[in-house]
Design an enzyme around this catalytic site. Structure first.
Site, mmCIF file in Angstrom:
data_model
loop_
_atom_site.group_PDB
_atom_site.id
_atom_site.type_symbol
_atom_site.label_atom_id
_atom_site.label_comp_id
_atom_site.label_asym_id
_atom_site.label_seq_id
_atom_site.Cartn_x
_atom_site.Cartn_y
_atom_site.Cartn_z
ATOM 1 N N LEU A 13 0.816 -1.190 -0.041
ATOM 2 C CA LEU A 13 0.027 -0.050 0.143
ATOM 3 C C LEU A 13 0.769 1.324 0.019
ATOM 4 O O LEU A 13 1.947 1.240 0.371
ATOM 5 C CB LEU A 13 -0.972 -0.007 1.363
ATOM 6 C CG LEU A 13 -2.038 -1.077 1.462
ATOM 7 C CD1 LEU A 13 -2.561 -1.058 2.766
ATOM 8 C CD2 LEU A 13 -2.888 -0.978 0.387
ATOM 9 N N SER A 14 0.140 2.398 -0.338
ATOM 10 C CA SER A 14 0.998 3.892 -0.252
ATOM 11 C C SER A 14 1.245 3.848 1.251
ATOM 12 O O SER A 14 0.481 3.591 2.104
ATOM 13 C CB SER A 14 0.040 4.623 -0.851
ATOM 14 O OG SER A 14 0.581 5.930 -0.576
ATOM 15 N N GLY A 17 6.084 1.656 2.919
ATOM 16 C CA GLY A 17 7.656 1.619 3.277
ATOM 17 C C GLY A 17 8.337 1.151 1.987
ATOM 18 O O GLY A 17 9.559 0.917 2.373
ATOM 19 N N LYS A 18 7.823 1.025 0.918
ATOM 20 C CA LYS A 18 8.640 0.518 -0.363
ATOM 21 C C LYS A 18 9.838 1.525 -0.614
ATOM 22 O O LYS A 18 10.848 1.244 -0.811
ATOM 23 C CB LYS A 18 7.680 0.607 -1.542
ATOM 24 C CG LYS A 18 6.416 -0.374 -1.196
ATOM 25 C CD LYS A 18 5.342 -0.462 -2.464
ATOM 26 C CE LYS A 18 4.775 1.026 -2.683
ATOM 27 N NZ LYS A 18 4.034 1.453 -1.801
ATOM 28 N N SER A 86 1.798 -1.590 -7.322
ATOM 29 C CA SER A 86 1.721 -2.759 -7.914
ATOM 30 C C SER A 86 0.680 -3.477 -7.434
ATOM 31 O O SER A 86 0.753 -4.694 -6.858
ATOM 32 C CB SER A 86 2.987 -3.655 -8.296
ATOM 33 O OG SER A 86 4.195 -3.626 -7.436
#
Ligand code: ADP
Ligand code: MG
Length: 176
Positions: A13-14, A17-18, A86
């Protein structure tokens, strides 16, 4: 010095922590001898995918473009790190299948309540008020991976702990 390429594919999800993990891992991977390129969703939407919106079709196109470039990089010995929501499992799996180097899907998990509380970019507030339509997790689907290579829970772990889980997996597979 390692020169095995791989794709480190973050999904979540937005606000999960990507981008934070991509940024945290980049210098560590470089120190281990990897060539690293980060394909961050927000940045890609400014160039490679400029003009695309947030319909399912446009989201799929955006992700396919990121996957295409990640494959080119990883098959040439680069660590391609992708940091885009994604949301759709089918497209992630399609990219997994076309990728010739190792493909490591990392589920950057945090419960919706947690990312909404963080609201790092103020987008959840706007999504709740209806100012932003088709927002992943609120008014658009998110399909978490069922069997990711690595799963981190950023609501419970520090950045270092989540990062270490990923590094441990890469070491175990002798990719770093
Ligand atoms: N274990 C963790 N890994 C990554 N980020 C974390 C973690 N714990 C807390 N955070 C915080 O969560 C937020 C994640 O934001 P960001 O990386 O921009 O998310 P995304 O790129 O997925 O939208 C940051 O404020 C970060 O400091
Ligand atoms: Mg991000």
């Amino acid at each position: 010095m390692s020169n095995k390429g791989f794709t480190l594919w973050f999904t979540g999800l937005s606000g999960s922590g990507k981008s934070t993990l991509a940024e945290y891992l980049t210098p560590i991977l470089k120190e281990r001898g990897c060539k690293v390129e980060v394909l961050d969703g927000d940045e890609v939407r400014e160039n490679l995918s400029k003009g695309l919106g947030f319909s399912k079709e446009d989201r799929d196109t955006n992700i396919r473009r990121i996957g295409y470039v990640a494959n080119l990089l990883s098959r040439n010995g680069c660590a391609a790190v992708t940091a885009a929501i994604s949301p759709y499992a089918a497209v992630r799996n399609e990219i997994r299948d076309l990728t010739t180097a190792a493909f490591i899907e990392v589920y950057v998990y945090a419960p919706l309540e947690c990312v909404e509380e963080r609201d790092t970019k103020g987008l959840y507030k706007k999504a709740r008020s209806g100012e932003i339509k088709n927002f992943t997790g609120i008014s658009d689907p998110y399909e978490g991976p069922e069997d990711p290579e690595v799963r981190v829970d950023t609501s419970k772990e520090t950045i270092e702990e989540s990062g270490q889980k990923i590094l441990d997996y890469l070491s175990e597979k002798e990719l770093i």
